[in-house]
Each structure stands twice: as C-alpha cells, then as structure tokens.
Enzyme design. Structure first.
Site, mmCIF file in Angstrom:
data_model
loop_
_atom_site.group_PDB
_atom_site.id
_atom_site.type_symbol
_atom_site.label_atom_id
_atom_site.label_comp_id
_atom_site.label_asym_id
_atom_site.label_seq_id
_atom_site.Cartn_x
_atom_site.Cartn_y
_atom_site.Cartn_z
ATOM 1 N N ALA A 1 -10.760 -8.205 7.126
ATOM 2 C CA ALA A 1 -9.597 -8.131 8.030
ATOM 3 C C ALA A 1 -9.960 -7.500 9.371
ATOM 4 O O ALA A 1 -9.508 -7.948 10.427
ATOM 5 C CB ALA A 1 -8.491 -7.329 7.346
ATOM 6 N N ASN B 1 0.821 -1.210 0.000
ATOM 7 C CA ASN B 1 0.000 0.000 0.000
ATOM 8 C C ASN B 1 0.854 1.257 0.000
ATOM 9 O O ASN B 1 1.989 1.250 0.472
ATOM 10 C CB ASN B 1 -0.943 0.017 1.213
ATOM 11 C CG ASN B 1 -1.903 -1.161 1.191
ATOM 12 O OD1 ASN B 1 -2.118 -1.762 0.134
ATOM 13 N ND2 ASN B 1 -2.443 -1.517 2.336
ATOM 14 N N HIS C 1 5.864 -0.470 -2.648
ATOM 15 C CA HIS C 1 5.411 0.328 -3.797
ATOM 16 C C HIS C 1 5.434 1.827 -3.527
ATOM 17 O O HIS C 1 4.702 2.573 -4.163
ATOM 18 C CB HIS C 1 4.004 -0.126 -4.215
ATOM 19 C CG HIS C 1 3.978 -1.532 -4.728
ATOM 20 N ND1 HIS C 1 2.849 -2.311 -4.701
ATOM 21 C CD2 HIS C 1 4.960 -2.304 -5.267
ATOM 22 C CE1 HIS C 1 3.133 -3.504 -5.222
ATOM 23 N NE2 HIS C 1 4.396 -3.527 -5.574
ATOM 24 N N CYS D 1 14.717 15.218 -12.053
ATOM 25 C CA CYS D 1 15.992 15.117 -11.291
ATOM 26 C C CYS D 1 15.838 14.255 -10.044
ATOM 27 O O CYS D 1 16.816 13.937 -9.381
ATOM 28 C CB CYS D 1 16.485 16.525 -10.911
ATOM 29 S SG CYS D 1 15.519 17.322 -9.609
ATOM 30 N N CYS E 1 14.789 22.140 -10.745
ATOM 31 C CA CYS E 1 14.986 22.103 -12.209
ATOM 32 C C CYS E 1 13.738 22.490 -12.986
ATOM 33 O O CYS E 1 13.752 22.494 -14.215
ATOM 34 C CB CYS E 1 15.458 20.699 -12.637
ATOM 35 S SG CYS E 1 14.119 19.484 -12.630
ATOM 36 N N THR F 1 -5.004 -8.862 -0.085
ATOM 37 C CA THR F 1 -4.350 -8.663 -1.370
ATOM 38 C C THR F 1 -4.839 -9.687 -2.380
ATOM 39 O O THR F 1 -5.119 -10.832 -2.050
ATOM 40 C CB THR F 1 -2.809 -8.741 -1.245
ATOM 41 O OG1 THR F 1 -2.223 -8.483 -2.528
ATOM 42 C CG2 THR F 1 -2.338 -10.101 -0.734
ATOM 43 N N SER F 2 -4.952 -9.213 -3.640
ATOM 44 C CA SER F 2 -5.377 -10.130 -4.713
ATOM 45 C C SER F 2 -4.175 -10.916 -5.218
ATOM 46 O O SER F 2 -4.329 -11.831 -6.013
ATOM 47 C CB SER F 2 -6.001 -9.322 -5.854
ATOM 48 O OG SER F 2 -5.067 -8.340 -6.293
HETATM 49 C C1 BV8 Z 1 8.378 -4.414 -12.411
HETATM 50 C C2 BV8 Z 1 1.700 1.840 -6.706
HETATM 51 C C3 BV8 Z 1 10.026 -4.558 -14.041
HETATM 52 C C4 BV8 Z 1 0.927 2.675 -7.667
HETATM 53 C C5 BV8 Z 1 1.479 -0.432 -7.590
HETATM 54 C C6 BV8 Z 1 2.982 -10.531 -16.350
HETATM 55 C C7 BV8 Z 1 3.260 -11.446 -15.351
HETATM 56 C C8 BV8 Z 1 3.927 -11.075 -14.204
HETATM 57 C C9 BV8 Z 1 4.334 -9.757 -14.030
HETATM 58 C C10 BV8 Z 1 4.049 -8.849 -15.023
HETATM 59 C C11 BV8 Z 1 3.384 -9.218 -16.168
HETATM 60 N N1 BV8 Z 1 3.238 -8.111 -16.935
HETATM 61 C C12 BV8 Z 1 3.810 -7.053 -16.318
HETATM 62 C C13 BV8 Z 1 4.311 -7.492 -15.152
HETATM 63 C C14 BV8 Z 1 5.010 -6.722 -14.165
HETATM 64 C C15 BV8 Z 1 4.033 -5.882 -13.345
HETATM 65 C C16 BV8 Z 1 2.872 -6.696 -12.828
HETATM 66 O O1 BV8 Z 1 3.000 -7.416 -11.865
HETATM 67 N N2 BV8 Z 1 1.700 -6.545 -13.503
HETATM 68 C C17 BV8 Z 1 0.524 -7.261 -13.059
HETATM 69 C C18 BV8 Z 1 -0.713 -6.404 -13.333
HETATM 70 C C19 BV8 Z 1 0.460 -8.599 -13.797
HETATM 71 N N3 BV8 Z 1 4.816 -5.416 -12.230
HETATM 72 C C20 BV8 Z 1 5.512 -4.268 -12.345
HETATM 73 O O2 BV8 Z 1 5.497 -3.556 -13.334
HETATM 74 C C21 BV8 Z 1 6.400 -3.931 -11.160
HETATM 75 N N4 BV8 Z 1 7.696 -3.569 -11.672
HETATM 76 O O3 BV8 Z 1 8.043 -5.548 -12.638
HETATM 77 O O4 BV8 Z 1 9.462 -3.833 -12.956
HETATM 78 C C22 BV8 Z 1 11.366 -4.073 -14.155
HETATM 79 C C23 BV8 Z 1 12.411 -4.982 -13.970
HETATM 80 C C24 BV8 Z 1 13.674 -4.528 -14.114
HETATM 81 C C25 BV8 Z 1 13.909 -3.173 -14.414
HETATM 82 C C26 BV8 Z 1 12.853 -2.285 -14.582
HETATM 83 C C27 BV8 Z 1 11.568 -2.728 -14.432
HETATM 84 C C28 BV8 Z 1 5.849 -2.731 -10.410
HETATM 85 C C29 BV8 Z 1 4.564 -3.127 -9.713
HETATM 86 C C30 BV8 Z 1 4.123 -2.001 -8.778
HETATM 87 C C31 BV8 Z 1 2.950 -1.256 -9.393
HETATM 88 N N5 BV8 Z 1 2.463 -0.249 -8.448
HETATM 89 N N6 BV8 Z 1 1.127 0.508 -6.700
HETATM 90 C C32 BV8 Z 1 -0.445 2.999 -7.142
HETATM 91 O O5 BV8 Z 1 -0.827 2.530 -6.053
HETATM 92 O O6 BV8 Z 1 -1.126 3.760 -7.853
HETATM 93 S S1 BV8 Z 1 0.670 -1.907 -7.509
HETATM 94 C C33 BV8 Z 1 -0.936 -1.582 -7.114
HETATM 95 O O7 BV8 Z 1 -1.635 -2.757 -7.386
HETATM 96 C C34 BV8 Z 1 -1.201 -1.347 -5.647
HETATM 97 O O8 BV8 Z 1 -0.235 -0.621 -4.965
HETATM 98 C C35 BV8 Z 1 -1.279 -2.719 -5.078
HETATM 99 O O9 BV8 Z 1 -0.028 -3.103 -4.638
HETATM 100 C C36 BV8 Z 1 -1.650 -3.534 -6.265
HETATM 101 C C37 BV8 Z 1 -3.056 -3.974 -6.094
HETATM 102 O O10 BV8 Z 1 -2.960 -5.104 -5.376
HETATM 103 P P1 BV8 Z 1 -3.764 -5.267 -4.011
HETATM 104 O O11 BV8 Z 1 -3.071 -4.494 -2.955
HETATM 105 O O12 BV8 Z 1 -3.903 -6.716 -3.845
HETATM 106 O O13 BV8 Z 1 -5.171 -4.564 -4.209
HETATM 107 P P2 BV8 Z 1 -6.410 -5.099 -5.086
HETATM 108 O O14 BV8 Z 1 -7.354 -3.949 -5.238
HETATM 109 O O15 BV8 Z 1 -5.899 -5.809 -6.302
HETATM 110 O O16 BV8 Z 1 -7.081 -6.234 -4.167
HETATM 111 C C38 BV8 Z 1 -7.647 -5.903 -2.919
HETATM 112 C C39 BV8 Z 1 -7.908 -7.214 -2.215
HETATM 113 O O17 BV8 Z 1 -8.434 -6.925 -0.924
HETATM 114 C C40 BV8 Z 1 -8.934 -8.076 -2.915
HETATM 115 O O18 BV8 Z 1 -8.463 -9.426 -2.954
HETATM 116 C C41 BV8 Z 1 -10.170 -7.974 -2.027
HETATM 117 O O19 BV8 Z 1 -10.922 -9.184 -2.022
HETATM 118 C C42 BV8 Z 1 -9.542 -7.752 -0.682
HETATM 119 N N7 BV8 Z 1 -10.384 -7.060 0.294
HETATM 120 C C43 BV8 Z 1 -11.358 -6.123 0.057
HETATM 121 N N8 BV8 Z 1 -11.881 -5.721 1.257
HETATM 122 C C44 BV8 Z 1 -11.219 -6.384 2.231
HETATM 123 C C45 BV8 Z 1 -10.269 -7.233 1.635
HETATM 124 N N9 BV8 Z 1 -9.455 -8.031 2.355
HETATM 125 C C46 BV8 Z 1 -9.589 -8.009 3.697
HETATM 126 N N10 BV8 Z 1 -10.464 -7.226 4.348
HETATM 127 C C47 BV8 Z 1 -11.302 -6.401 3.654
HETATM 128 N N11 BV8 Z 1 -12.189 -5.627 4.308
HETATM 129 ZN ZN ZN Z 2 13.903 18.484 -10.528
#
Ligand code: BV8
Ligand code: ZN
Length: 251
Positions: free
Chosen positions: A237, A100, A117, A128, A156, A194-195
């Site tokens: 949770a 988060n 993240h 910069c 910058c 988390t999903s």
């Molecule tokens: C990288 C910040 C490469 C921004 C975020 C194919 C296969 C594997 C990987 C990839 C692929 N294609 C691309 C990739 C890589 C990609 C990736 O994983 N894509 C996914 C979509 C397949 N990953 C990246 O790009 C990462 N970087 O790989 O770099 C690289 C390597 C070398 C050099 C250069 C580059 C970067 C990933 C980070 C992205 N940024 N966040 C922002 O927040 O705006 S991720 C973003 O999504 C969120 O921060 C969070 O982390 C994520 C969402 O996940 P969750 O937290 O699980 O949230 P979600 O809404 O999905 O689910 C909520 C859950 O809660 C649900 O299950 C629900 O049922 C549950 N829930 C609801 N209510 C409750 C509850 N649970 C308990 N109690 C409740 N009350």
């Molecule tokens: Zn700057």
C-alpha cells in the site's frame, strides 16, 4: 498503473477506502495474524480475541493487547495512511472505513474514521461497560509474552477490557450501518490491506460491487477478481497508493 483504475479515481464522486491490518504493516504494526508470536504463537487469533478467553485468563489476553497497544504507541503512520488522508482533499467525497484497532489513520490526519472493530485506545469495564480512563501512554518496554493483570474498574471493581470488538461480539451498529450505506452509495471502493476473511466487515466491498461500484484491491497477495469492474493491484500500500494518487491527480 492500470489506466481504468486511474480514470475511476480521477472521476470518482464518492470514494470509499476500506482498510485492514495490511495498511499498518509498513508502520511496523504486526498484522492481526502476525501479532501471534512468542507466548501467544500457540493461539488461534479467533480464539484469543474472544470474551471467553478474557474470562478464562484475563492476564494472558490483557498482556497481549497491552503489547500490541505499546507497539502502536511506538509506530508512526506510513505513506499509505498519509496518502489516504491526502485523497480526502482531492476527491469530492471520501468515506474511510477501517477494521483496524490502531489510531494511525487519525494520526495521519484522516477525519471521521469509521472503526468497525473498536479501538485499542478505548478500554472499558468488562462488567459495567464504563469507559476506563488512564491507560498509560508512557512507552514502557513492550514485553513480548508478558502476562499482565488488567486494571480494575473504579466504579464496580471488575476487570477492565480492551475497547475492541471480539469474535462473537456484535459490531457497533451505527458504525456498521454507516459503512454499509456508504458502500451502497460510493462509485469507487479501494480495499487496502485486508484478507477479507472477517464478517460482517467483509461485506462492505461486496455491497459496493453489487451496487455497481468499481472495486480495487491493494494487497501484495493478488486478489482473484470476478466482477467486470473489479481490479487487483498487487503490491504494498505504501508504494501503490502514492503512485495511484500521482497518476490520477499529478503531484
Ligand atoms: C459477529 C478486533 C455475531 C480484535 C477483530 C463463519 C463464516 C462467516 C462468519 C463467521 C464464521 N464463524 C464465525 C463467524 C463470525 C466471525 C468471523 O467472521 N470469523 C472469521 C474468522 C470467519 N465474526 C465475528 O465474530 C464478528 N461478530 O459475527 O457477531 C453476532 C451476531 C449477533 C449477535 C451477537 C454476535 C466480530 C468480528 C470482529 C473480530 N475482531 N478485531 C483484535 O484486533 O484483536 S477482527 C481482526 O481480524 C482484526 O481487527 C482484523 O479486522 C481482522 C484481520 O483481518 P485483516 O485486517 O484483513 O488482517 P489480516 O492479518 O487477516 O490480513 C492482512 C492483509 O494485509 C493480508 O491480506 C496481507 O496480504 C496484507 N498486507 C500485508 N502487508 C501489506 C498488505 N497489504 C498492503 N500493503 C502491505 N504492506
Ligand atoms: Zn465497572
């Protein structure tokens, strides 16, 4: 409450708590995918949360993050955040790793939170990279769907960007390494809200399971569990974590 899970918590030596957007849902902070409403509804989050989207339309992306940041400013930590902070006082060692970008764990009293993240509170220059101080924390009305011009870097003059890790960007190496090390060392991992779709963060519970830890998923969506020591507690949770704490350690 599953007795094997209660036993594992009561006897654990090193607990790793791994959280996603679901742990903040009961604080009214939209989960990552729920945050795409109004103007942003037509976007795929993995396309909007990218450097390309920011370069193409900084006002659209900055507006989205400011709306989310304002929502976090208005939110309060919920019972799940507070229970995780309390768990740190009940087990010999607790490592908290979050995907988060909000600061609700810190505001609930958790220390040394590992953010994989980045953070909505840590803006920096898009060019910069210098930190940008001075994001307003006045509560101005979060206008859903408002385009906003990002501030300019005082050094910058380039646009300031949110301090989060976008898709296609590398995670902070030290944070990721600490999370992987803890996953290999812990004997119990609680995955909360988390999903598990986003990599490499999603590897944290996988490393723990492979290293023989007991892995417990807390999520209203039941998780298909494979391993012998993997469990799914279906529910919110904010309900399940206090029940688990009470069952393991009493009031
Ligand atoms: C990288 C910040 C490469 C921004 C975020 C194919 C296969 C594997 C990987 C990839 C692929 N294609 C691309 C990739 C890589 C990609 C990736 O994983 N894509 C996914 C979509 C397949 N990953 C990246 O790009 C990462 N970087 O790989 O770099 C690289 C390597 C070398 C050099 C250069 C580059 C970067 C990933 C980070 C992205 N940024 N966040 C922002 O927040 O705006 S991720 C973003 O999504 C969120 O921060 C969070 O982390 C994520 C969402 O996940 P969750 O937290 O699980 O949230 P979600 O809404 O999905 O689910 C909520 C859950 O809660 C649900 O299950 C629900 O049922 C549950 N829930 C609801 N209510 C409750 C509850 N649970 C308990 N109690 C409740 N009350
Ligand atoms: Zn700057």
């Amino acid at each position: 409450m599953n007795p094997a899970v209660v036993e594992a918590l009561r006897n654990c030596r090193h607990l790793l708590v791994f959280t996603g957007a679901g742990v903040s849902a009961e604080s009214g902070v939209p989960t990552f995918r729920d945050a795409l409403t109004g103007l942003w509804a037509r976007f795929d989050p993995a396309r909007l949360a990218t450097p390309e989207a920011f370069s193409a339309d900084p006002e659209l992306v900055w507006g989205w993050y400011e709306w989310r940041r304002q929502r976090v400013l208005r939110a309060m930590p919920n019972l799940a955040h507070r229970t995780i902070a309390e768990l740190a006082r009940r087990v010999p060692r607790l490592t908290l790793v979050t995907q988060n970008v909000d600061d609700l764990h810190e505001r609930a009293g958790s220390q040394d939170v590992i953010h994989l993240h980045g953070s909505l509170q840590a803006s920096r220059c898009f060019e910069c990279g210098r930190a940008h101080e001075g994001l307003s924390d006045e509560l101005d009305e979060p206008q859903e769907g408002r385009r906003l011009a990002p501030p300019r870097c005082v050094h910058c003059g380039a646009a300031v960007r949110p301090g989060v890790v976008w898709f296609g960007e590398s995670l902070p190496q030290a944070a990721l390494q600490r999370a992987f090390d803890a996953a290999g060392e812990c004997d119990l991992l609680l995955s909360v809200g988390t999903s598990g779709l986003v990599y490499p963060a999603a590897q944290v519970p996988q490393i723990a399971a492979r290293s023989g830890a007991c892995v417990v998923h807390v999520n209203p969506q039941p998780e298909a569990v494979g391993g012998a020591r993997e469990y799914s507690l279906a529910g919110a949770a904010g309900t399940l974590l206090p029940q688990l704490l009470r069952a393991a350690f009493g009031d």
